[in-house]
Design a protein around this motif. Structure first.
Motif, PDB file in Angstrom:
ATOM      1  N   GLU A  88      -1.870  -7.802  -1.165  1.00 42.05           N
ATOM      2  CA  GLU A  88      -3.350  -7.911  -1.464  1.00 42.05           C
ATOM      3  C   GLU A  88      -3.912  -8.968  -0.588  1.00 42.05           C
ATOM      4  OE1 GLU A  88      -0.860  -8.111  -3.929  1.00 42.05           O
ATOM      5  OE2 GLU A  88      -1.339  -6.642  -5.539  1.00 42.05           O
ATOM      6  N   ALA A 120      -7.674  -9.451  -4.940  1.00 39.12           N
ATOM      7  CA  ALA A 120      -6.751  -8.218  -5.515  1.00 39.12           C
ATOM      8  C   ALA A 120      -7.552  -7.851  -6.642  1.00 39.12           C
ATOM      9  CB  ALA A 120      -5.596  -9.211  -6.138  1.00 39.12           C
ATOM     10  N   TYR A 136      -4.600   1.316  -3.922  1.00 34.47           N
ATOM     11  CA  TYR A 136      -3.426   0.635  -3.472  1.00 34.47           C
ATOM     12  C   TYR A 136      -2.800   1.634  -2.373  1.00 34.47           C
ATOM     13  CZ  TYR A 136      -3.558  -3.530  -6.270  1.00 34.47           C
ATOM     14  OH  TYR A 136      -3.991  -4.643  -6.481  1.00 34.47           O
TER      15      TYR A 136
END
Ligand SMILES: [Zn+2]
Length: 322
Positions: free
Chosen positions: A15, A59, A68
């Motif tokens: 992140e 994040a 992701y």
């Protein structure tokens, strides 16, 4: 410039690797106001506590398995363009639970991104599951059990990150025992925001093959000798250390002193855009600011591959590329 040098990275929080432009696109996608978080294409924070808050806000802009995948693919593709052949990303399944998609989907997404980057560029990637120090020992054990199941073949390591000045290494001994028994590679954040004692505790209690940072071992000559003698690899992140004020400038950074004392050292970017750096820039700094010769930098890259949490066939393949 070090574009001609092959590169490898052992220490990057995924992140924390999100390019601000990608974070802005994500904020747009979800209608999140990021004023005060991203200004003029950079993340905004002033000290370690604020950095952690800023990290969590960035994040929180990644919310699905696909988000992701995009994050991992974007980062590894960028690394590959700079000559990087190997990357270990530090991942936090707890975060997958926090955002509601669950740890499995979080890891699946990241793995898909790693595989897409490999298919396109050849870069090899692995994941290190991290426990979060400031959350304490009990959640850490739960995460360790999760990591020990090793449901995904790209999960090969275990780390402890977060606020180093909270809790003691001993509070995480059981989590590390679980990870060690499962055969995961062990590394641990120590000797960054806390001093040499933190590194000594990490060595005594966790017995890791690598230390994330470890640079403040320089405060204790006996400890430096021990690290050299035991062959423990230091994942040093000079740009991160300077950004966080661990050392006043690159001239005062102990990378060369540690190397000269026989410690096995590597170059890493940690949370690159947060610290206004990149792996390529860390290599450039080692070359142009710290004065390492190309052969000395190549030796650090070789050390990274030797210490990588990969099977021996993959290690041999990576070494053959150097
Ligand atoms: Zn780190």
């Amino acid at each position: 410039m070090t574009l001609h040098l092959k590169k490898a990275e052992l220490h990057c929080h995924i992140e924390g690797a999100a390019p601000p432009a990608l974070a802005l696109a994500q904020a747009d996608k979800y209608g999140v106001d990021v004023s005060g978080l991203i200004e003029d294409g950079s993340y905004v924070w002033t000290d370690f506590s604020e950095f952690i808050v800023c990290y969590d806000r960035v994040a929180s802009l990644f919310r699905t398995e696909e988000d992701y995948a995009t994050l991992a693919e974007t980062y590894l593709t960028e690394l590959s363009a700079a000559g990087t052949i190997y990357s270990e990303i530090i991942v936090s399944p707890d975060h997958g639970n926090t955002i509601g998609i669950g740890a499995d989907a979080y890891l699946r997404g990241l793995a898909a991104g790693i595989e897409a980057a490999k298919a396109a560029t050849g870069i090899e990637g692995r994941m290190i599951i991290t426990i979060i120090r400031h959350l304490g020992g009990e959640p850490a054990e739960r995460t360790a059990f999760y990591a020990a199941r090793r449901d995904h073949p790209l999960v090969t390591g275990f780390n402890l990150a977060g606020e180093e000045r909270m809790y003691r290494v001993a509070d995480f001994a059981r989590a590390y025992d679980i990870a060690r028994d499962a055969g995961l590679g062990l590394t641990i954040h120590a000797g960054e925001m806390a001093g040499a004692d933190s590194v000594r505790d990490a060595l005594d209690i966790v017995r890791p093959s690598r230390i994330s940072h470890g640079v403040r071992a320089i405060e204790d000559a006996d400890l430096v000798r021990r690290i050299a003698a035991e062959g423990v690899v230091l994942e040093t992140c000079p740009g991160s250390n300077i950004a966080l004020g661990v050392f006043p400038g690159f001239h005062a950074h102990p990378l060369r002193a540690l190397r000269d004392a026989g410690c096995r050292v590597t170059l890493n970017a940690d949370d690159p855009p947060f610290f206004h750096t990149s792996l390529a820039q860390e290599y450039d700094i080692a070359s142009e600011v710290m004065g390492f010769a190309d052969a000395e930098i190549d030796a650090m890259t070789r050390t990274a591959i030797e210490a990588a949490f990969v099977d021996e066939d993959t290690r041999a393949m990576l070494l053959s590329k150097l």
